[in-house]
Design a protein around this motif. Structure first.
Motif, mmCIF file in Angstrom:
data_model
loop_
_atom_site.group_PDB
_atom_site.id
_atom_site.type_symbol
_atom_site.label_atom_id
_atom_site.label_comp_id
_atom_site.label_asym_id
_atom_site.label_seq_id
_atom_site.Cartn_x
_atom_site.Cartn_y
_atom_site.Cartn_z
ATOM 1 N N UNK A 184 -2.114 4.774 4.124
ATOM 2 C CA UNK A 184 -3.555 5.023 4.032
ATOM 3 C C UNK A 184 -4.358 3.735 4.179
ATOM 4 N N UNK A 185 -3.934 2.684 3.481
ATOM 5 C CA UNK A 185 -4.688 1.430 3.517
ATOM 6 C C UNK A 185 -4.595 0.740 4.878
ATOM 7 N N UNK A 186 -3.435 0.786 5.500
ATOM 8 C CA UNK A 186 -3.308 0.224 6.853
ATOM 9 C C UNK A 186 -4.223 0.971 7.824
ATOM 10 N N UNK A 193 -11.883 -1.503 12.504
ATOM 11 C CA UNK A 193 -11.890 -2.536 13.522
ATOM 12 C C UNK A 193 -11.215 -3.837 13.133
ATOM 13 N N UNK A 194 -10.469 -3.805 12.038
ATOM 14 C CA UNK A 194 -9.775 -5.005 11.581
ATOM 15 C C UNK A 194 -8.289 -4.918 11.894
ATOM 16 N N UNK A 195 -7.652 -6.065 11.975
ATOM 17 C CA UNK A 195 -6.201 -6.118 12.137
ATOM 18 C C UNK A 195 -5.571 -5.608 10.848
ATOM 19 N N UNK A 197 -2.837 -6.049 9.589
ATOM 20 C CA UNK A 197 -2.073 -7.096 8.907
ATOM 21 C C UNK A 197 -2.910 -7.774 7.819
ATOM 22 N N UNK A 198 -4.225 -7.756 7.989
ATOM 23 C CA UNK A 198 -5.104 -8.387 7.004
ATOM 24 C C UNK A 198 -4.980 -7.727 5.632
ATOM 25 N N UNK A 199 -4.709 -6.411 5.613
ATOM 26 C CA UNK A 199 -4.494 -5.739 4.324
ATOM 27 C C UNK A 199 -3.315 -6.356 3.593
ATOM 28 N N UNK A 200 -2.219 -6.572 4.326
ATOM 29 C CA UNK A 200 -1.029 -7.160 3.703
ATOM 30 C C UNK A 200 -1.291 -8.589 3.269
ATOM 31 N N UNK A 201 -2.022 -9.342 4.094
ATOM 32 C CA UNK A 201 -2.358 -10.723 3.725
ATOM 33 C C UNK A 201 -3.217 -10.751 2.462
ATOM 34 N N UNK A 202 -4.090 -9.760 2.329
ATOM 35 C CA UNK A 202 -4.991 -9.726 1.183
ATOM 36 C C UNK A 202 -4.263 -9.482 -0.129
ATOM 37 N N UNK A 203 -3.245 -8.625 -0.121
ATOM 38 C CA UNK A 203 -2.561 -8.310 -1.382
ATOM 39 C C UNK A 203 -1.434 -9.274 -1.704
#
Length: 291
Positions: A184-186, A193-195, A197-203
């Motif tokens: 869901x978050x990905x 419009x974001x990559x 991968x940024x979700x994973x980098x954020x957490x």
């Protein structure tokens, strides 16, 4: 020890390889013989029938799909299990299914304990599963060399057969929730419009970080859906969780939602693929609502 693996699917094959590398004498059987045949190349004896497979066993591991499959193989192999052997039931079948299996084992004179496995193909192939045991502690201890070779830790859930299944259901509900939550978050990140991968980098390295989230996200984003734990298998386990929740008066709101998401992925043709395929349910137009 002489170990028999009944069921050589994803987990059974991985466990068989781990045990033979640990020095155990392993015999394997699978209802579809072609799936077991390649194990012979690892020094594993492939038996023509379940009864033949258990003939010289000290420990028997049943790693099949559901309650009916466990009962079938128990009926086939149970009468041939040697005196003193321990049958370690490792299939996820819930508490009710486990009670049914335990009753059948008692009728057949088979000494049965639980050895529920937490982990997927990778940990199973490296001997890094977590094993949840239940049943007579003396019988569990008799199987200890095999369980230790399979796992990085074991946890005794209780002396009554069924306790490990109860705990496994709770653990797999958590696994399903994480899997769907990551997808869901990905999808939300990408939809804005974001990559993703940024979700994973954020957490990463925060209190909400989770190694499993990164593992499954990598598979989702790379579309590597080679199965380590299939969508249909997890959907079956979530169904068991829903049964337990309803019978105990626990709310099923989240479980129902996760079940529907897994159902959508299955309807879209991903049932035999890795659970990472649940990402498809958030990123494409589904063929159904998963019910």
């Amino acid at each position: 020890m002489n170990v028999t693996i009944l069921g050589t699917g994803i987990m059974g094959s991985a466990v068989a390889g781990t045990l033979v590398r640990a020095g155990h004498q392993v015999t394997a059987w699978n209802r579809t013989a072609d799936k077991a045949a390649p194990l012979a190349d690892q020094g594993i004896t492939v038996a023509p029938s379940a009864a033949d497979a258990v003939a010289g066993a000290e420990v028997v591991l049943s790693i099949v799909f559901d309650t009916d499959a466990v009962l079938d193989v128990l009926d086939d192999a149970g009468p041939a299990v040697p005196d003193g052997a321990v049958w370690a039931q490792a299939t996820t079948i819930g508490v009710d299914g486990t009670k049914e299996v335990a009753a059948r084992a008692a009728e057949l004179g088979v000494s049965l304990v639980e050895a529920q496995m937490l982990g997927t193909k990778g940990p199973a192939s490296r001997g890094e599963l977590a094993i949840l045991t239940a049943g007579d502690p003396a019988l569990v201890e008799r199987a200890r060399p095999v369980l230790d070779a399979m796992s990085s830790k074991t946890l005794h859930a209780g002396d009554e057969v069924g306790c490990a299944s109860a705990l496994k259901i709770a653990c797999n509900a958590w696994l399903a929730t994480i899997t769907a939550g990551v997808a869901q978050s990905l999808a939300l990140t990408s939809a804005q419009g974001l990559d993703p991968q940024l979700f994973l980098d954020a957490i990463t390295d925060t209190a909400t970080d989770c190694r499993y989230a990164h593992l499954k996200a990598d598979h989702m984003l790379s579309e590597d859906l080679a199965p380590t734990f299939t969508v249909d298998a997890l959907r079956k386990d979530v169904g068991l969780s829903i049964q337990v929740a309803r019978s105990s008066g626990t709310a099923v709101t989240l479980l129902d939602a996760v079940s529907r998401v897994l159902g959508v992925a299955s309807l879209d043709g991903h049932g035999k693929e890795d659970v990472a395929a649940v990402y498809d349910a958030f990123t494409t137009t589904p063929l159904g609502n998963g019910d």
